[in-house]
Structures are given as C-alpha cells and as structure tokens.
Design an enzyme around this catalytic site. Structure first.
Site, PDB file in Angstrom:
ATOM      1  N   CYS A 299      -6.220  52.928 -61.490  1.00  0.00           N
ATOM      2  CA  CYS A 299      -6.153  54.372 -61.751  1.00  0.00           C
ATOM      3  C   CYS A 299      -4.805  54.983 -61.375  1.00  0.00           C
ATOM      4  CB  CYS A 299      -7.279  55.103 -61.025  1.00  0.00           C
ATOM      5  SG  CYS A 299      -8.903  54.574 -61.562  1.00  0.00           S
TER       6      CYS A 299
ATOM      7  N   HIS B 139      -5.237  62.713 -60.884  1.00  0.00           N
ATOM      8  CA  HIS B 139      -6.135  61.714 -61.469  1.00  0.00           C
ATOM      9  C   HIS B 139      -7.546  62.305 -61.458  1.00  0.00           C
ATOM     10  CE1 HIS B 139      -8.339  58.218 -62.416  1.00  0.00           C
ATOM     11  NE2 HIS B 139      -8.768  57.979 -61.195  1.00  0.00           N
TER      12      HIS B 139
ATOM     13  N   ASN C  84     -13.720  59.588 -65.859  1.00  0.00           N
ATOM     14  CA  ASN C  84     -12.563  58.903 -65.277  1.00  0.00           C
ATOM     15  C   ASN C  84     -12.009  57.914 -66.308  1.00  0.00           C
ATOM     16  OD1 ASN C  84     -10.779  57.310 -63.855  1.00  0.00           O
ATOM     17  ND2 ASN C  84     -12.118  57.013 -62.085  1.00  0.00           N
TER      18      ASN C  84
HETATM   19  N1  ACO Z   1     -27.811  58.747 -60.585  1.00  0.00           N
HETATM   20  C1  ACO Z   1     -28.722  59.021 -59.648  1.00  0.00           C
HETATM   21  N2  ACO Z   1     -28.666  58.527 -58.402  1.00  0.00           N
HETATM   22  C2  ACO Z   1     -27.612  57.737 -58.102  1.00  0.00           C
HETATM   23  C3  ACO Z   1     -26.626  57.416 -59.041  1.00  0.00           C
HETATM   24  C4  ACO Z   1     -26.756  57.950 -60.328  1.00  0.00           C
HETATM   25  N3  ACO Z   1     -25.856  57.712 -61.289  1.00  0.00           N
HETATM   26  N4  ACO Z   1     -25.715  56.618 -58.449  1.00  0.00           N
HETATM   27  C5  ACO Z   1     -26.113  56.441 -57.174  1.00  0.00           C
HETATM   28  N5  ACO Z   1     -27.273  57.118 -56.965  1.00  0.00           N
HETATM   29  C6  ACO Z   1     -28.055  57.208 -55.747  1.00  0.00           C
HETATM   30  C7  ACO Z   1     -27.769  56.108 -54.759  1.00  0.00           C
HETATM   31  O1  ACO Z   1     -28.497  54.943 -55.090  1.00  0.00           O
HETATM   32  C8  ACO Z   1     -28.225  56.733 -53.470  1.00  0.00           C
HETATM   33  O2  ACO Z   1     -29.611  56.635 -53.394  1.00  0.00           O
HETATM   34  P1  ACO Z   1     -30.328  56.334 -51.986  1.00  0.00           P
HETATM   35  O3  ACO Z   1     -29.950  57.456 -51.093  1.00  0.00           O
HETATM   36  O4  ACO Z   1     -31.772  56.287 -52.355  1.00  0.00           O
HETATM   37  O5  ACO Z   1     -29.769  55.010 -51.538  1.00  0.00           O
HETATM   38  C9  ACO Z   1     -27.866  58.224 -53.650  1.00  0.00           C
HETATM   39  O6  ACO Z   1     -27.702  58.415 -55.063  1.00  0.00           O
HETATM   40  C10 ACO Z   1     -26.615  58.642 -52.936  1.00  0.00           C
HETATM   41  O7  ACO Z   1     -25.596  57.683 -53.192  1.00  0.00           O
HETATM   42  P2  ACO Z   1     -24.153  57.815 -52.635  1.00  0.00           P
HETATM   43  O8  ACO Z   1     -23.346  56.644 -53.099  1.00  0.00           O
HETATM   44  O9  ACO Z   1     -24.192  58.105 -51.171  1.00  0.00           O
HETATM   45  O10 ACO Z   1     -23.686  59.143 -53.393  1.00  0.00           O
HETATM   46  P3  ACO Z   1     -22.351  59.937 -53.198  1.00  0.00           P
HETATM   47  O11 ACO Z   1     -22.640  61.338 -52.921  1.00  0.00           O
HETATM   48  O12 ACO Z   1     -21.381  59.212 -52.322  1.00  0.00           O
HETATM   49  O13 ACO Z   1     -21.740  59.896 -54.661  1.00  0.00           O
HETATM   50  C11 ACO Z   1     -20.116  58.726 -55.972  1.00  0.00           C
HETATM   51  C12 ACO Z   1     -21.476  58.652 -55.294  1.00  0.00           C
HETATM   52  C13 ACO Z   1     -20.130  59.826 -56.997  1.00  0.00           C
HETATM   53  C14 ACO Z   1     -19.842  57.378 -56.649  1.00  0.00           C
HETATM   54  C15 ACO Z   1     -19.042  59.014 -54.884  1.00  0.00           C
HETATM   55  O14 ACO Z   1     -19.172  58.136 -53.818  1.00  0.00           O
HETATM   56  C16 ACO Z   1     -17.665  58.928 -55.446  1.00  0.00           C
HETATM   57  O15 ACO Z   1     -17.261  59.738 -56.250  1.00  0.00           O
HETATM   58  N6  ACO Z   1     -16.863  57.963 -54.994  1.00  0.00           N
HETATM   59  C17 ACO Z   1     -15.561  57.796 -55.523  1.00  0.00           C
HETATM   60  C18 ACO Z   1     -15.671  56.789 -56.577  1.00  0.00           C
HETATM   61  C19 ACO Z   1     -14.678  56.968 -57.670  1.00  0.00           C
HETATM   62  O16 ACO Z   1     -14.223  58.027 -57.979  1.00  0.00           O
HETATM   63  N7  ACO Z   1     -14.385  55.849 -58.290  1.00  0.00           N
HETATM   64  C20 ACO Z   1     -13.549  55.856 -59.409  1.00  0.00           C
HETATM   65  C21 ACO Z   1     -12.547  54.818 -59.355  1.00  0.00           C
HETATM   66  S1  ACO Z   1     -11.419  55.018 -58.051  1.00  0.00           S
HETATM   67  C22 ACO Z   1     -10.677  56.352 -58.323  1.00  0.00           C
HETATM   68  O17 ACO Z   1     -10.396  56.623 -59.468  1.00  0.00           O
HETATM   69  C23 ACO Z   1     -10.378  57.223 -57.197  1.00  0.00           C
END
Ligand code: ACO
Length: 318
Positions: A114, A245, A275
């Site tokens: 990214c 980004h 993304n």
């Molecule tokens: N739909 C519904 N529920 C979901 C989904 C989904 N798509 N994905 C995960 N969950 C659930 C999980 O299983 C978890 O359930 P549980 O509590 O029963 O175990 C719950 O939602 C919470 O999960 P978390 O991972 O704690 O959720 P969080 O608030 O951290 O959000 C996310 C997840 C959006 C991926 C966040 O961590 C994030 O944005 N991280 C950055 C990742 C990113 O941007 N990556 C891109 C590439 S790198 C970059 O470009 C920076």
C-alpha cells in the site's frame, strides 16, 4: 536547482461496482459493520479478462492528456503494484508496450504494497532532482480482487481494484519538497500473501491481523507527520490537503487529528473505492484535482502504510 513537479494526473476504476450489500450474500457481514468499522460503502472489481497493465494504461492516458505531453517524451516509467500481470516482464514494461513508448525509457516495478506509490514517487523524484531524467510516469495499480479469499470476511470487505497515475516533470521550483520511506520487515506476518514463486504451494490470498495493522498504522502516521515537516520550514497550518492512503476512515481520522486539520481538508475516496493498495493515493489526488478542490500551488501531504510493514510520506506543492 532541479525539482520534480506533478504536471498531470489520471485515474481508472473498473466499471463493475460491488456495494456492501453484495458482500452480505457472500460472507457473514453487514453493510452497517463495514461502514462503521472502515467507512467503505462500495468498491470496484475488475473484469475477469482485465489486467493490471490495462488499468495502469487507462490511468496513464488520463495523466498524459492532462499534462499535454507526448508519451514518447517520458524517459522513466515506474509502476507500484503487488498484483503484476506476470512474474516478468514487469508491469511497467507491459505498460510501456501498451503506450507504444519505444524511446528506450527505463521501466520497472516497485513492490511496497500500500506504500508503493509513495516509494515510486520518491524514486522518480530522486532521478529528476539529480538531473538524470526529465519526465516520469509514476503509477499505482492493484487488482486486489484476484488475491482475496472471498470466504474470509476479515479481508474481502476491505479491498478494491484500480489504478492512478501522475506525470512528473522537471521544474525550477518545487514540486516535491520531501519524501520519506520506511520499512520494518519484522512485522511481515501481520499482512501478507503467503504464496510466492519460491513457495508456490502456500496460501495465495491476503491474510491479515487487522488489529495489529490498525495499531501500527495509527502510530506510524502519528510519527511521520512531524518527521516529514522537520527541516522543511512548513508547519501543519501550511498544508492545504491531506491526500492519504485510503485503507480505513478511522486510520485517516487519527492522522487528521494529529495534523490539527478537519475532515473537510482530506480528499476521501475510501467510501467509493475501498482500499485499492498502491492505487489509492494517486486515485485520491486525481479525484481532488479533477473536481477542482486541489488547485495549482496547494500544499499536499501524502502518507501510506502497507504490508512489510512499509510506510512513507510526501510533502508536495501541486
Ligand atoms: N463483518 C462482520 N464482522 C466481522 C467482520 C466483517 N466483515 N470482520 C471481522 N468481524 C468480526 C470479528 O470476527 C470480531 O468478532 P468477535 O468479536 O466475535 O471475535 C469482531 O468483528 C471485531 O473484530 P476486530 O478485528 O476486533 O474489529 P476491528 O474493530 O479491529 O475492525 C478492521 C477490523 C476493520 C479490519 C480493523 O482492524 C482495521 O481496519 N485494521 C486495519 C486493516 C487495514 O486497513 N488493512 C489494509 C491493508 S494495510 C493498510 O492499507 C494500512
């Protein structure tokens, strides 16, 4: 003194739009969850017969047109991508062929996930500043849909496909003031596609520890603001636009807070594009320029974090 200056930009998004509602049919998720956690409403998905070099070419043509130059005057082509058409030749060479550039221009790919566009921009800036090159085509293009596990709700809701391009020309005035590039490979397991040429039997899809990526991204973006502005004579107040980004609205909001800006000062495309990895910054730039918000002379702050981890920034006068 030589500087590199953006003289044109372009963008391309595949025709097919996939709204969050379509993902509700594929995995156990909801439009509300995706919007609340990421800010994403939809993403664009490439055709089965579409390639990364084709997307890159469409974006490049827009940038070449805006710059008002002949493609044959470009002497450097850099494509930032993690989803090349082939193992080799590089996507940059395939793009060069599509554009009909036969002047011997250097062409190569950069792989920094990214952060790839910031890396490519920085490399092109060094060549132009040193006087080695006059005109560069810098592209970010990624076809994430091909490396997504469409049964994994923790990743498939986040990404989209697209390409963005800029033409950099040589100028007596800045231009690109400063770029910063960083990486720390010890974090490699937090965001990766495990399969590769030397390990072809491994899992071929994006795997991510979302919480670790989130925490690292917020911290890295917090630190890079001061590091970028240091020794430039610029303060946060001098920045007209944040062109970040577009991974997650919550990561962007944290950077906005650090810069003391408002969300009105950010070019946001994450809701419509998702993304798009290396494409997301040039696509956002293209959006802001073409809708008239970014004007000539504006100061832009660009930043990205990606797999590796890699991260970087660019301070630019448009
Ligand atoms: N739909 C519904 N529920 C979901 C989904 C989904 N798509 N994905 C995960 N969950 C659930 C999980 O299983 C978890 O359930 P549980 O509590 O029963 O175990 C719950 O939602 C919470 O999960 P978390 O991972 O704690 O959720 P969080 O608030 O951290 O959000 C996310 C997840 C959006 C991926 C966040 O961590 C994030 O944005 N991280 C950055 C990742 C990113 O941007 N990556 C891109 C590439 S790198 C970059 O470009 C920076």
């Amino acid at each position: 003194m030589n500087y590199a200056r953006v003289i044109g930009c372009g963008g391309y998004l595949p025709e097919r739009v996939m709204p969050n509602s379509e993902l509700e049919d594929l995995v156990d998720t909801s439009d509300d969850w995706i919007r609340t956690r990421t800010g994403i409403r939809q993403r664009h998905i490439a055709r089965e017969d579409e390639t990364t070099s084709e997307m890159a070419c469409n974006a490049a043509l827009g940038a070449i047109d805006m710059a008002g130059i002949e493609a044959g005057s470009i002497d450097l082509i850099i494509v930032a991508t993690s989803t090349p058409d082939l193992i080799y030749p590089s996507t940059a060479c395939l793009l060069q062929k599509r554009l009909g550039i036969r002047n011997g221009a250097a062409a190569f790919d950069v792989q920094a996930v990214c952060s790839g566009f910031i890396y490519a921009l920085s490399i092109a800036d060094q060549f132009i500043r040193s006087g080695t090159m006059r005109r560069a085509l810098v592209i970010g293009a990624d076809m994430n849909s091909r490396i997504l596990d469409w049964t994994d709700r923790t990743t498939c809701v986040l990404f989209g496909d697209g390409a963005g391009a800029v033409i950099l020309g040589r100028s007596d005035e800045p231009g690109i003031y400063k770029t910063l590039l960083h990486a720390d490979g010890s974090y490699s397991e937090h965001l990766q596609v495990p399969s590769g040429v030397s390990n072809p039997t491994a899992d071929p899809y994006i795997r991510m520890h979302g919480n670790e990526v989130f925490r690292f991204a917020v911290q890295a973006m917090d630190e890079i603001v001061d590091e970028t502005l240091a020794d430039t004579g610029f303060t946060r107040k001098d920045i007209n636009w944040l062109v970040p980004h577009q991974a997650n609205l919550r990561i962007i909001s944290a950077t906005v807070k650090k810069l003391g800006m408002s969300m009105d000062d950010v070019i946001l495309t994450v809701a419509e594009h998702g993304n798009t990895s290396a494409a997301s910054i040039p696509l956002a730039l293209n959006t802001g320029v073409r809708d008239g918000r970014i004007r000539q002379g504006d100061t832009l702050f660009m930043e990205a974090v990606g797999g590796g981890f890699t991260w970087g920034s660019a301070l630019i006068r448009y």
